[in-house]
Enzyme design. Sequence first.
Site, PDB file in Angstrom:
ATOM      1  CG  ASP A 222      -5.473   1.557   1.779  1.00 22.80           C
ATOM      2  OD1 ASP A 222      -4.362   1.680   1.242  1.00 22.80           O
ATOM      3  OD2 ASP A 222      -6.062   2.484   2.352  1.00 22.80           O
ATOM      4  CD  GLU A 314      -0.535   2.103  -0.698  1.00 24.34           C
ATOM      5  OE1 GLU A 314      -0.318   3.078  -1.398  1.00 24.34           O
ATOM      6  OE2 GLU A 314      -1.376   2.101   0.214  1.00 24.34           O
ATOM      7  CG  ASP A 396      -8.821   4.339   3.773  1.00 22.10           C
ATOM      8  OD1 ASP A 396      -7.934   4.979   3.184  1.00 22.10           O
ATOM      9  OD2 ASP A 396      -9.206   4.590   4.925  1.00 22.10           O
TER      10      ASP A 396
END
Length: 465
Positions: A222, A314, A396
Amino acid sequence: MEHRDRRSVTQAYRFALDLTSAQQRAVLAHAGAARVAHNWALARVKAVMDQRAAERTYGIGEADLTRTQGWSLPALRRAWNAAKGDVAPWWTGCSKEAFNTGLDALARALKNWSDSRLSKRAGRPVGFPRFKSRRRSTPSVRFTTGAIRVEPDRKHVVLPRLGRLKLHESARKLARRLEAGTARVVSATVRRDGGRWYVSFTCAVERVGRMPARPGATVGVDLGVKYLAVLSTGELQPNPRYLDAAARRLRRLGRHASRRIGPDRRTGRRASKRWERARAQLGRAHARVANLRRDGLHKLTTRLAREYGTIVVEDLNVSGMLRNRRLARHIADAGFAELRRQLAYKTSWNGGRLAVADRWYPSSKTCSGCGAVKTKLALSERTYTCTICGLVLDRDANAARNLAALAVTVAGSGPETRNGRGADRKTPLAVPVAVKRQPGTATAGKTGTVPPQGRTSNHVLTYAT
Ligand SMILES: [Zn+2]
């Protein structure tokens, strides 16, 4: 038995140069020649376009209009060769590769502009090419033919016309590959960057296929603001805030430059020598920050790609986020897009995979413990607290775990997997495949909370090439 295949990839090797002042003048002359050819050809393309537009307004038929000037590199080169005797009688003093550099840049710029106008090109609209200025453009010249080689001492390179140039660092990594025949130089570019000269070789490299240390392991990464990256293993990768560390020096140098007499386009005032010098210092400070940042990112991505079989990140809308000015500096600093780019090619070199979760997957809002999805999670909430199962975890780290779990749910693990439609996928490296999350296997959305954006839990995981 281990399967080791060879694959050809394009790879760049960049080395700093130590040029003598005569060599610097020679490179600048070549870069100037590239600019002259570029600007001449651009002026010609524009003149022909304007002429044809004017003729049309006089009602001249299509067949009788002035002939078009082709935009391809060969067409531009033919036009330049016909005109160079008049435009640049000094042309014999420079390698033909110099003029080719400028014409090639123009051919690509015109194509990008035209593709962009015809919606054949993704991304932001591309404007019509502009004239290159001696003051604004970066001096650069590219050689594609002729004597390009690394000397046996590995401390010098030989380029056409420029001759033997001393390197600031050893070229052993490239030299070893050239000697072993596993690399071939496609082109060599000399350019100035942040006050220093570099040569970069674009090579076709035969790489031996490798396997990650843990091919079955998946890691979710992340990208955060507080940390550069948080791994689903719980490891925190600190943000390389070199820019913050160097910010005071940058501010000081910026103040220096602003006190000097800079150029003024309105009055046509030239910049003073002291302004040029202060700006060069500022440029070097920025270049140092960029080098440190690149180094930090390379170390992280190399380590991840060598260890894990699957890396999930992501799909951040980086250009959208950069418009948010408060976050912008931090995001630009961390170089998200660069991290993604490095992971993509390094996973493919190391026999792993990079999976990209789509932009609407609620990795931050989903509980990695029970799968409940929150409808709201403010950016200021740094800790994820689940009201259903009582999980308390760093925001996170929670997102990273969700990303890793997503890869396991949709694709299983290991190099041979099944995609969402049940088909076998043997070599998932080269082809991007969209894998749908199967309803029922999804952890998100089970509790009946509403996913954001009104989307269902069919989140797409794309394997990047
Ligand atoms: Zn929970």
